[in-house]
Motif scaffolding. Structure first.
Motif, PDB file in Angstrom:
ATOM      1  N   LEU A 143       0.830  -1.201   0.000  1.00  0.00           N
ATOM      2  CA  LEU A 143       0.000   0.000   0.000  1.00  0.00           C
ATOM      3  C   LEU A 143       0.866   1.253   0.000  1.00  0.00           C
ATOM      4  O   LEU A 143       0.572   2.234  -0.701  1.00  0.00           O
ATOM      5  CB  LEU A 143      -0.917  -0.015   1.233  1.00  0.00           C
ATOM      6  CG  LEU A 143      -2.062   1.005   1.270  1.00  0.00           C
ATOM      7  CD1 LEU A 143      -2.982   0.823   0.078  1.00  0.00           C
ATOM      8  CD2 LEU A 143      -2.837   0.871   2.562  1.00  0.00           C
ATOM      9  N   LEU A 144       1.963   1.245   0.753  1.00  0.00           N
ATOM     10  CA  LEU A 144       2.862   2.393   0.813  1.00  0.00           C
ATOM     11  C   LEU A 144       3.586   2.598  -0.525  1.00  0.00           C
ATOM     12  O   LEU A 144       3.726   3.730  -1.001  1.00  0.00           O
ATOM     13  CB  LEU A 144       3.872   2.199   1.943  1.00  0.00           C
ATOM     14  CG  LEU A 144       4.853   3.351   2.197  1.00  0.00           C
ATOM     15  CD1 LEU A 144       4.097   4.649   2.466  1.00  0.00           C
ATOM     16  CD2 LEU A 144       5.767   3.017   3.366  1.00  0.00           C
ATOM     17  N   LEU A 145       4.031   1.506  -1.140  1.00  0.00           N
ATOM     18  CA  LEU A 145       4.655   1.601  -2.449  1.00  0.00           C
ATOM     19  C   LEU A 145       3.678   2.142  -3.487  1.00  0.00           C
ATOM     20  O   LEU A 145       4.040   2.943  -4.349  1.00  0.00           O
ATOM     21  CB  LEU A 145       5.173   0.225  -2.882  1.00  0.00           C
ATOM     22  CG  LEU A 145       6.430  -0.277  -2.173  1.00  0.00           C
ATOM     23  CD1 LEU A 145       6.650  -1.757  -2.459  1.00  0.00           C
ATOM     24  CD2 LEU A 145       7.653   0.517  -2.597  1.00  0.00           C
ATOM     25  N   HIS A 146       2.439   1.711  -3.373  1.00  0.00           N
ATOM     26  CA  HIS A 146       1.393   2.188  -4.284  1.00  0.00           C
ATOM     27  C   HIS A 146       1.183   3.692  -4.110  1.00  0.00           C
ATOM     28  O   HIS A 146       1.014   4.426  -5.094  1.00  0.00           O
ATOM     29  CB  HIS A 146       0.103   1.437  -4.000  1.00  0.00           C
ATOM     30  CG  HIS A 146      -1.012   1.745  -4.944  1.00  0.00           C
ATOM     31  ND1 HIS A 146      -1.040   1.283  -6.236  1.00  0.00           N
ATOM     32  CD2 HIS A 146      -2.132   2.485  -4.787  1.00  0.00           C
ATOM     33  CE1 HIS A 146      -2.143   1.724  -6.840  1.00  0.00           C
ATOM     34  NE2 HIS A 146      -2.813   2.455  -5.969  1.00  0.00           N
ATOM     35  N   LEU A 147       1.224   4.160  -2.871  1.00  0.00           N
ATOM     36  CA  LEU A 147       1.057   5.583  -2.599  1.00  0.00           C
ATOM     37  C   LEU A 147       2.144   6.401  -3.280  1.00  0.00           C
ATOM     38  O   LEU A 147       1.872   7.418  -3.935  1.00  0.00           O
ATOM     39  CB  LEU A 147       1.075   5.821  -1.081  1.00  0.00           C
ATOM     40  CG  LEU A 147       0.985   7.273  -0.609  1.00  0.00           C
ATOM     41  CD1 LEU A 147      -0.391   7.857  -0.926  1.00  0.00           C
ATOM     42  CD2 LEU A 147       1.268   7.378   0.883  1.00  0.00           C
ATOM     43  N   PHE A 148       3.401   5.975  -3.155  1.00  0.00           N
ATOM     44  CA  PHE A 148       4.497   6.749  -3.751  1.00  0.00           C
ATOM     45  C   PHE A 148       4.598   6.536  -5.260  1.00  0.00           C
ATOM     46  O   PHE A 148       5.100   7.414  -5.965  1.00  0.00           O
ATOM     47  CB  PHE A 148       5.809   6.419  -3.039  1.00  0.00           C
ATOM     48  CG  PHE A 148       5.997   7.210  -1.779  1.00  0.00           C
ATOM     49  CD1 PHE A 148       6.621   8.449  -1.809  1.00  0.00           C
ATOM     50  CD2 PHE A 148       5.510   6.746  -0.569  1.00  0.00           C
ATOM     51  CE1 PHE A 148       6.767   9.205  -0.651  1.00  0.00           C
ATOM     52  CE2 PHE A 148       5.650   7.489   0.596  1.00  0.00           C
ATOM     53  CZ  PHE A 148       6.279   8.727   0.551  1.00  0.00           C
ATOM     54  N   ALA A 149       4.101   5.416  -5.752  1.00  0.00           N
ATOM     55  CA  ALA A 149       4.010   5.257  -7.204  1.00  0.00           C
ATOM     56  C   ALA A 149       3.010   6.271  -7.770  1.00  0.00           C
ATOM     57  O   ALA A 149       3.250   6.891  -8.815  1.00  0.00           O
ATOM     58  CB  ALA A 149       3.580   3.834  -7.551  1.00  0.00           C
ATOM     59  N   ASN A 150       1.906   6.459  -7.069  1.00  0.00           N
ATOM     60  CA  ASN A 150       0.934   7.479  -7.473  1.00  0.00           C
ATOM     61  C   ASN A 150       1.543   8.868  -7.409  1.00  0.00           C
ATOM     62  O   ASN A 150       1.298   9.713  -8.278  1.00  0.00           O
ATOM     63  CB  ASN A 150      -0.307   7.410  -6.574  1.00  0.00           C
ATOM     64  CG  ASN A 150      -1.179   6.216  -6.882  1.00  0.00           C
ATOM     65  OD1 ASN A 150      -1.113   5.651  -7.975  1.00  0.00           O
ATOM     66  ND2 ASN A 150      -1.999   5.810  -5.923  1.00  0.00           N
ATOM     67  N   VAL A 165      12.967   0.973  -5.049  1.00  0.00           N
ATOM     68  CA  VAL A 165      13.197   2.316  -5.597  1.00  0.00           C
ATOM     69  C   VAL A 165      13.491   2.233  -7.086  1.00  0.00           C
ATOM     70  O   VAL A 165      13.052   3.078  -7.869  1.00  0.00           O
ATOM     71  CB  VAL A 165      14.345   3.016  -4.835  1.00  0.00           C
ATOM     72  CG1 VAL A 165      14.674   4.361  -5.481  1.00  0.00           C
ATOM     73  CG2 VAL A 165      13.971   3.204  -3.372  1.00  0.00           C
ATOM     74  N   SER A 166      14.221   1.215  -7.487  1.00  0.00           N
ATOM     75  CA  SER A 166      14.497   1.018  -8.913  1.00  0.00           C
ATOM     76  C   SER A 166      13.201   0.860  -9.693  1.00  0.00           C
ATOM     77  O   SER A 166      13.045   1.424 -10.780  1.00  0.00           O
ATOM     78  CB  SER A 166      15.382  -0.215  -9.108  1.00  0.00           C
ATOM     79  OG  SER A 166      15.563  -0.493 -10.480  1.00  0.00           O
ATOM     80  N   THR A 167      12.257   0.132  -9.132  1.00  0.00           N
ATOM     81  CA  THR A 167      10.960  -0.055  -9.779  1.00  0.00           C
ATOM     82  C   THR A 167      10.151   1.235  -9.779  1.00  0.00           C
ATOM     83  O   THR A 167       9.517   1.590 -10.780  1.00  0.00           O
ATOM     84  CB  THR A 167      10.164  -1.165  -9.071  1.00  0.00           C
ATOM     85  OG1 THR A 167      10.909  -2.390  -9.123  1.00  0.00           O
ATOM     86  CG2 THR A 167       8.809  -1.381  -9.732  1.00  0.00           C
ATOM     87  N   LEU A 168      10.168   1.950  -8.668  1.00  0.00           N
ATOM     88  CA  LEU A 168       9.398   3.186  -8.559  1.00  0.00           C
ATOM     89  C   LEU A 168       9.890   4.260  -9.529  1.00  0.00           C
ATOM     90  O   LEU A 168       9.085   4.996 -10.111  1.00  0.00           O
ATOM     91  CB  LEU A 168       9.464   3.731  -7.130  1.00  0.00           C
ATOM     92  CG  LEU A 168       8.597   3.038  -6.072  1.00  0.00           C
ATOM     93  CD1 LEU A 168       8.936   3.567  -4.692  1.00  0.00           C
ATOM     94  CD2 LEU A 168       7.115   3.239  -6.361  1.00  0.00           C
TER      95      LEU A 168
END
Length: 271
Positions: free
Chosen positions: A112-119, A180-183
């Motif tokens: 969920l946190l990764l999704h937030l920063f991807a957004n 981070v590489s993915t983001l």
């Protein structure tokens, strides 16, 4: 706090300041940082209902239950939580779910946190692709915020965009290099490295970077009001389409030029 969207509220309460810090660092502008953070939560609130919540702190592994999160657009405001459509006593898992349990779930749910920063990165891409952004002077930036722009903070703000993003995600949010590489869509070999001492100093440097109290107190109501009055999913979809064209405009233009050249060659042969 909303009884219907405790998870979204917990995500907002716990991470809004971090999203603001990240947005301020990359935009170097208080107003833009607030806009980016606001749009980030519109994206996240639009599809947070798609998450099946697994609360392992309440249930044993064999007794895991899934809680469907309603659409934020169903919420009008904190004052209208007990609506005719979703009475408080009929709210999904409202009786079993507490603010602390929602907070614990949000804190532990890395996806969920990764999704937030991807957004957030999507909104940042849109922010920079729409207009050329010229950094304001240090004095102008400092006059618009409640915290001091120190020499070290100013030096960090002047760093290249990808470096600032990678440093914050790696050492302030403690994401892994792979995450981070993915983001950021860059290889791990290009990510910066800091010693533990420098990483701790970076966190301390950014700690004073906070949105003003008025923004913190009103952002929740402003978000719910936006969901009530606007078609947020449609706005997000239109932004995604515009962002796609912005990112691929050179390829699209090249394809159109090639198509016209081929059409001209074809028609000249039969003229």
């Amino acid at each position: 706090m909303s009884e219907i969207l405790k998870y979204f509220d917990a995500l907002l309460d716990r991470y809004y300041t971090f999203v603001y810090q990240y947005a301020f660092l990359v935009s170097c502008n208080d107003t833009s940082a607030k806009d980016i953070a606001f749009q980030t939560y519109l994206y996240t609130g639009d599809n947070v209902r798609k998450y099946a919540i697994t609360d392992k702190s309440v249930n044993k592994p064999s007794e895991i239950t899934k809680v469907s999160i309603p659409d934020p657009r169903e919420i009008k405001s904190q004052k209208h939580v007990a609506s005719a459509k979703f009475p408080a006593e009929q709210t999904p898992a409202a009786s079993a779910l507490t603010d602390s349990k929602a907070e614990a779930y949000v804190s532990e749910n890395r996806e969920l946190l990764l999704h937030l920063f991807a957004n957030c990165n999507t909104v940042i891409d849109d922010f920079f692709l729409r207009h050329l952004r010229r950094r304001k002077s240090r004095s102008v930036i400092e006059s618009s915020v409640d915290f001091a722009i120190t020499d070290r903070l100013w030096a960090l703000m002047r760093a290249p965009l990808l470096r600032k993003q990678a440093l914050y995600l790696l050492y302030c949010m403690d994401f892994t290099q792979a995450e981070v590489s993915t983001l950021l869509h860059i290889p791990e070999s290009r990510l910066p490295f800091l010693s533990p001492e420098d990483a701790a100093a970076l966190k301390e440097l950014l700690k004073p970077v906070q949105p003003d109290e008025e923004t913190l107190s009103s952002v929740s109501d402003d978000l719910y009001l936006r969901f009530e009055k606007r078609n947020v999913p449609l706005e997000n979809k239109l932004r995604d389409i515009r962002l796609f064209f912005d990112r691929h405009i050179l390829w699209i233009a090249g394809f159109l030029i090639l198509f016209m050249l081929l059409a001209a060659m074809y028609t000249s042969r039969f003229a």
